[in-house]
Design a protein around this motif. Structure first.
Motif, PDB file in Angstrom:
ATOM      1  N   MET A   1      12.016  12.013  -5.672  1.00 22.77           N
ATOM      2  CA  MET A   1      11.985  11.013  -4.598  1.00 22.77           C
ATOM      3  C   MET A   1      12.692   9.730  -4.997  1.00 22.77           C
ATOM      4  O   MET A   1      12.718   9.369  -6.171  1.00 22.77           O
ATOM      5  CB  MET A   1      10.559  10.582  -4.279  1.00 22.77           C
ATOM      6  N   ASP A   2      13.175   9.031  -3.982  1.00 26.24           N
ATOM      7  CA  ASP A   2      13.723   7.697  -4.197  1.00 26.24           C
ATOM      8  C   ASP A   2      12.658   6.665  -3.847  1.00 26.24           C
ATOM      9  O   ASP A   2      11.592   7.004  -3.315  1.00 26.24           O
ATOM     10  CB  ASP A   2      14.982   7.513  -3.337  1.00 26.24           C
ATOM     11  N   ILE A   3      13.004   5.406  -4.090  1.00 28.14           N
ATOM     12  CA  ILE A   3      12.033   4.327  -3.902  1.00 28.14           C
ATOM     13  C   ILE A   3      11.511   4.293  -2.466  1.00 28.14           C
ATOM     14  O   ILE A   3      10.305   4.158  -2.225  1.00 28.14           O
ATOM     15  CB  ILE A   3      12.682   2.972  -4.278  1.00 28.14           C
TER      16      ILE A   3
ATOM     17  N   GLU B   1      -2.300   0.929 -16.267  1.00 34.21           N
ATOM     18  CA  GLU B   1      -0.937   1.296 -16.663  1.00 34.21           C
ATOM     19  C   GLU B   1      -0.862   1.455 -18.182  1.00 34.21           C
ATOM     20  O   GLU B   1      -1.308   0.594 -18.936  1.00 34.21           O
ATOM     21  CB  GLU B   1       0.040   0.215 -16.166  1.00 34.21           C
TER      22      GLU B   1
ATOM     23  N   THR C   1       5.246   3.474  -6.689  1.00 34.40           N
ATOM     24  CA  THR C   1       4.203   4.158  -5.910  1.00 34.40           C
ATOM     25  C   THR C   1       2.850   3.493  -6.107  1.00 34.40           C
ATOM     26  O   THR C   1       2.151   3.186  -5.134  1.00 34.40           O
ATOM     27  CB  THR C   1       4.132   5.648  -6.319  1.00 34.40           C
TER      28      THR C   1
ATOM     29  N   LEU D   1       9.982   3.617 -13.443  1.00 33.23           N
ATOM     30  CA  LEU D   1      11.399   3.983 -13.455  1.00 33.23           C
ATOM     31  C   LEU D   1      12.308   2.933 -12.796  1.00 33.23           C
ATOM     32  O   LEU D   1      13.503   2.911 -13.047  1.00 33.23           O
ATOM     33  CB  LEU D   1      11.601   5.318 -12.717  1.00 33.23           C
TER      34      LEU D   1
ATOM     35  N   ARG E   1       6.974  10.097  -7.609  1.00 32.80           N
ATOM     36  CA  ARG E   1       8.011  10.986  -8.154  1.00 32.80           C
ATOM     37  C   ARG E   1       7.474  11.804  -9.323  1.00 32.80           C
ATOM     38  O   ARG E   1       7.746  13.005  -9.435  1.00 32.80           O
ATOM     39  CB  ARG E   1       9.175  10.104  -8.632  1.00 32.80           C
TER      40      ARG E   1
ATOM     41  N   HIS F   1      20.387   1.831 -10.048  1.00 31.27           N
ATOM     42  CA  HIS F   1      19.698   2.145  -8.781  1.00 31.27           C
ATOM     43  C   HIS F   1      20.282   1.289  -7.665  1.00 31.27           C
ATOM     44  O   HIS F   1      20.808   0.221  -7.932  1.00 31.27           O
ATOM     45  CB  HIS F   1      18.243   1.683  -8.844  1.00 31.27           C
ATOM     46  N   HIS F   2      20.093   1.697  -6.442  1.00 31.13           N
ATOM     47  CA  HIS F   2      20.255   0.792  -5.317  1.00 31.13           C
ATOM     48  C   HIS F   2      19.180   1.137  -4.293  1.00 31.13           C
ATOM     49  O   HIS F   2      18.567   2.194  -4.366  1.00 31.13           O
ATOM     50  CB  HIS F   2      21.652   0.887  -4.713  1.00 31.13           C
TER      51      HIS F   2
HETATM   52  C1  LIG Z   1      18.213   7.483 -13.364  1.00 30.68           C
HETATM   53  C2  LIG Z   1      17.495   7.236 -12.051  1.00 30.68           C
HETATM   54  C3  LIG Z   1      18.193   6.687 -10.990  1.00 30.68           C
HETATM   55  C4  LIG Z   1      17.539   6.466  -9.778  1.00 30.68           C
HETATM   56  N1  LIG Z   1      18.244   5.894  -8.749  1.00 30.68           N
HETATM   57  C5  LIG Z   1      17.595   5.560  -7.625  1.00 30.68           C
HETATM   58  C6  LIG Z   1      18.276   4.854  -6.589  1.00 30.68           C
HETATM   59  O1  LIG Z   1      19.463   4.542  -6.689  1.00 30.68           O
HETATM   60  N2  LIG Z   1      17.570   4.526  -5.473  1.00 30.68           N
HETATM   61  C7  LIG Z   1      16.254   4.832  -5.318  1.00 30.68           C
HETATM   62  O2  LIG Z   1      15.678   4.483  -4.289  1.00 30.68           O
HETATM   63  N3  LIG Z   1      15.593   5.521  -6.274  1.00 30.68           N
HETATM   64  C8  LIG Z   1      16.214   5.884  -7.421  1.00 30.68           C
HETATM   65  N4  LIG Z   1      15.541   6.533  -8.418  1.00 30.68           N
HETATM   66  C9  LIG Z   1      14.145   6.942  -8.186  1.00 30.68           C
HETATM   67  C10 LIG Z   1      13.126   5.815  -8.376  1.00 30.68           C
HETATM   68  O3  LIG Z   1      13.302   5.163  -9.610  1.00 30.68           O
HETATM   69  C11 LIG Z   1      11.741   6.429  -8.341  1.00 30.68           C
HETATM   70  O4  LIG Z   1      11.583   7.153  -7.144  1.00 30.68           O
HETATM   71  C12 LIG Z   1      10.588   5.451  -8.418  1.00 30.68           C
HETATM   72  O5  LIG Z   1      10.814   4.415  -9.339  1.00 30.68           O
HETATM   73  C13 LIG Z   1       9.348   6.254  -8.797  1.00 30.68           C
HETATM   74  O6  LIG Z   1       8.213   5.450  -8.830  1.00 30.68           O
HETATM   75  P1  LIG Z   1       6.788   6.076  -9.165  1.00 30.68           P
HETATM   76  O7  LIG Z   1       5.842   4.949  -9.163  1.00 30.68           O
HETATM   77  O8  LIG Z   1       6.515   7.225  -8.283  1.00 30.68           O
HETATM   78  O9  LIG Z   1       6.918   6.682 -10.632  1.00 30.68           O
HETATM   79  P2  LIG Z   1       7.121   5.898 -12.003  1.00 30.68           P
HETATM   80  O10 LIG Z   1       8.057   4.780 -11.815  1.00 30.68           O
HETATM   81  O11 LIG Z   1       7.454   6.918 -13.021  1.00 30.68           O
HETATM   82  O12 LIG Z   1       5.680   5.287 -12.304  1.00 30.68           O
HETATM   83  C14 LIG Z   1       4.677   5.971 -12.990  1.00 30.68           C
HETATM   84  C15 LIG Z   1       3.957   4.964 -13.876  1.00 30.68           C
HETATM   85  O13 LIG Z   1       2.866   5.629 -14.532  1.00 30.68           O
HETATM   86  C16 LIG Z   1       2.791   5.157 -15.866  1.00 30.68           C
HETATM   87  N5  LIG Z   1       2.055   6.148 -16.677  1.00 30.68           N
HETATM   88  C17 LIG Z   1       2.504   7.312 -17.193  1.00 30.68           C
HETATM   89  N6  LIG Z   1       1.511   7.949 -17.843  1.00 30.68           N
HETATM   90  C18 LIG Z   1       0.409   7.188 -17.725  1.00 30.68           C
HETATM   91  C19 LIG Z   1      -0.947   7.317 -18.142  1.00 30.68           C
HETATM   92  N7  LIG Z   1      -1.354   8.380 -18.846  1.00 30.68           N
HETATM   93  N8  LIG Z   1      -1.823   6.334 -17.821  1.00 30.68           N
HETATM   94  C20 LIG Z   1      -1.433   5.256 -17.109  1.00 30.68           C
HETATM   95  N9  LIG Z   1      -0.158   5.067 -16.684  1.00 30.68           N
HETATM   96  C21 LIG Z   1       0.746   6.023 -16.978  1.00 30.68           C
HETATM   97  C22 LIG Z   1       4.252   4.998 -16.257  1.00 30.68           C
HETATM   98  O14 LIG Z   1       4.379   4.132 -17.376  1.00 30.68           O
HETATM   99  C23 LIG Z   1       4.841   4.397 -14.976  1.00 30.68           C
HETATM  100  O15 LIG Z   1       4.763   2.999 -14.967  1.00 30.68           O
HETATM  101  C24 LIG Z   1      16.167   6.804  -9.634  1.00 30.68           C
HETATM  102  C25 LIG Z   1      15.482   7.369 -10.710  1.00 30.68           C
HETATM  103  C26 LIG Z   1      16.122   7.581 -11.910  1.00 30.68           C
HETATM  104  C27 LIG Z   1      15.356   8.181 -13.059  1.00 30.68           C
END
Ligand SMILES: Cc1cc2nc3c(=O)[nH]c(=O)nc-3n(C[C@H](O)[C@H](O)[C@H](O)COP(=O)(O)OP(=O)(O)OC[C@H]3O[C@@H](n4cnc5c(N)ncnc54)[C@H](O)[C@@H]3O)c2cc1C
Length: 471
Positions: free
Chosen positions: A449-451, A45, A26, A53, A442, A69-70
């Motif tokens: 949510m997914d990617i 970060e 995101t 994730l 997410r 993941h896919h």
């Molecule tokens: C087990 C699993 C399987 C999945 N399978 C799929 C799949 O098959 N296909 C798919 O499309 N999606 C899948 N997903 C979902 C997908 O991984 C997520 O939707 C996506 O990666 C979320 O991205 P994000 O940036 O919203 O959140 P995050 O990836 O959680 O990013 C948040 C970031 O904020 C950082 N952070 C936290 N606290 C702080 C702070 N205080 N200060 C600064 N930084 C901070 C974290 O380190 C992290 O880097 C899966 C998720 C999981 C858990």
């Protein structure tokens, strides 16, 4: 030493200064979109790496996804955007390949009515049918109302028998609390649709063809997988973000986000052993809501802080078991009940280069709560907790295990407890009143949510900011 970056940016010019908290999908995708709109973007970060994730952890010759993941999407534009990040040979496609392991039987995932009737065994099929018919009759005579919790939803839609043998054990094992304590939102919308519709259609004696088509739609989306692991997508996003002039500060500890009367912010953070103060026009948070509430100044009321702290996230540990190359399961994912793990993946079904030649890995996902007994178990204890089940299910034997590795993910799933929505609504109301602060992702928006949905949301968010003249 305090370094004040504010003046520099103000002199540098008219570009809108944006800070994004969190460098996951995101944060990175939003960053790219803001840069494309002429903004000056910095991502802060907390971890020493980007990716969140959707990361692939490299341990020697092993590439370990943070939960297998896919990539997929129903939104063609977003799907194309993801595909375009890769060279042709960097991404492979395959069709959905998942099963449910139910009392020594392999059922389709998502569960279809056809499967319940023909594959669960005569006893289960009969009792399920009677229970669904009974539930449907009861529904005719009771006033329709929205189900209050997950148990009510599952029993109302599938009957108490299927709830007892399938929904309850799987869901309670996954979330670690009783189904009565869970909101209906803990199941992704797509699964709700396919379960409910396929079963209802067949039990209400509509055409089987119709019921199949719902399941088929669920399973017909093409899945993509980057051959170097899912982390390749965040690496591509990160590269694109940096090449457009974005800045990422890793291992960065944000201590205060001060809101000013003119709608701007002062942000204080520790970076490379310095305390930095930065002036920004707009902040996008993708970090846990409780973390945001802690750094925001003026501080929110104790009530809001309490509500924010009540929003929990479920953690996950993935135990990778390395064995000789052997196709253990004839599917990529296997959903499990009554086991310490909820899902097993066969990583060679994703790509054989995730581990050295001649080897395969099984990825076992164990959900838990941060700092609970499972979270604090050693790798060996986790392995011991699982291996007997793998042996008794005849998947692998202990002596073919070459080694095991784990990855632990603290905030993996928004935890949809029964009262979460009230708390979330109040918190959103509060944040909405702070100009130029947005929550996304997410973890940041507390949304399962997914990617592709993260990419879709950041696209909508930046478009909205453009229309409103915020950027
Ligand atoms: C087990 C699993 C399987 C999945 N399978 C799929 C799949 O098959 N296909 C798919 O499309 N999606 C899948 N997903 C979902 C997908 O991984 C997520 O939707 C996506 O990666 C979320 O991205 P994000 O940036 O919203 O959140 P995050 O990836 O959680 O990013 C948040 C970031 O904020 C950082 N952070 C936290 N606290 C702080 C702070 N205080 N200060 C600064 N930084 C901070 C974290 O380190 C992290 O880097 C899966 C998720 C999981 C858990």
């Amino acid at each position: 030493m305090i370094r004040d970056l504010g003046d520099i940016y103000m002199v540098e010019g008219k570009k809108k200064r944006i800070v994004i908290l969190g460098a996951g999908v995101t944060g990175l995708s939003a960053g790219i979109r803001y840069l494309d709109n002429g903004c000056d973007v910095t991502i802060l970060e907390k971890a020493d790496h980007a990716g969140g994730l959707a990361r692939t952890v490299v341990r020697g010759d092993y590439r370990l996804d943070i939960g297998p993941h896919h990539l997929f999407s129903q939104n063609e534009a977003i799907l194309q955007e993801m595909i375009d990040l890769f060279e042709k040979d960097e991404l492979i496609s395959f069709s959905r390949d998942a099963k449910i392991y139910f009392h020594d039987r392999f059922l389709d995932y998502p569960l279809t009515a056809k499967n319940v009737i023909f594959n669960m065994g005569l006893k289960h099929a009969l009792f399920t049918s009677i229970s669904v018919v009974w539930t449907s009759l009861l529904k005719l005579f009771t006033k329709k109302r929205r189900e209050a919790n997950f148990k009510e939803w599952a029993t109302t839609n599938f009957g108490s028998y299927l709830y007892g043998i399938f929904f309850k054990p799987y869901t309670e094992q996954f979330w670690g609390v009783s189904c009565e304590e869970l909101s209906l939102d803990c199941i992704p919308q797509t699964s709700k649709m396919s379960f409910a519709k396929t079963l209802k259609l067949i039990f209400l004696k509509k055409f089987e063809k119709e019921s199949l088509s719902v399941a088929e739609r669920e399973t017909s989306l093409t899945l993509y997988y980057p051959i170097k692991g899912i982390g390749a997508i965040v690496e591509k996003l990160e590269k694109s973000f940096l090449s457009k002039g974005g800045k990422i500060k890793l291992s960065c500890d944000v201590s205060e986000l001060i809101t000013n009367k003119d709608g701007s912010f002062n942000i204080h953070f520790q970076y490379e052993r310095e305390t930095v103060v930065d002036d920004v026009n707009l902040v996008l948070s993708t970090i846990p809501i409780s973390s945001l509430a802690q750094i925001l100044r003026p501080l929110a009321s104790p009530e809001i802080i309490q509500r924010a702290n009540s929003l929990e996230y479920l953690s996950t540990i993935v135990l990778y078991i390395v064995i000789h190359e052997r196709d253990v399961l004839d599917c990529a994912y296997l959903y499990m009940m009554d086991r310490p793990y909820n899902r097993i993946s066969n990583t060679n079904r994703f790509h054989h280069k995730l581990c050295p030649e001649g080897e395969n890995m099984l990825a076992l996902e164990l959900t838990c709560h941060f700092n609970d007994k499972t979270w604090n178990s050693s790798d060996e204890e986790l392995f011991e907790k699982c291996i007997d089940y793998l042996e008794s299910d005849n998947f692998i034997s202990r002596n073919e295990v070459k080694q095991y590795l784990t990855v632990r993910i603290k905030n993996a799933y928004p935890f949809y407890r029964l009262n979460y929505k009230n708390n979330l609504t109040e918190i959103f109301k509060y944040f909405k009143n702070i100009p130029n602060l947005s929550l996304a992702g997410r973890i940041g928006a507390f949304k399962y949510m997914d990617i592709d949905q993260c990419l879709e949301d950041t696209s909508e968010l930046v478009e909205r900011h453009k229309k409103e003249g915020t950027i």
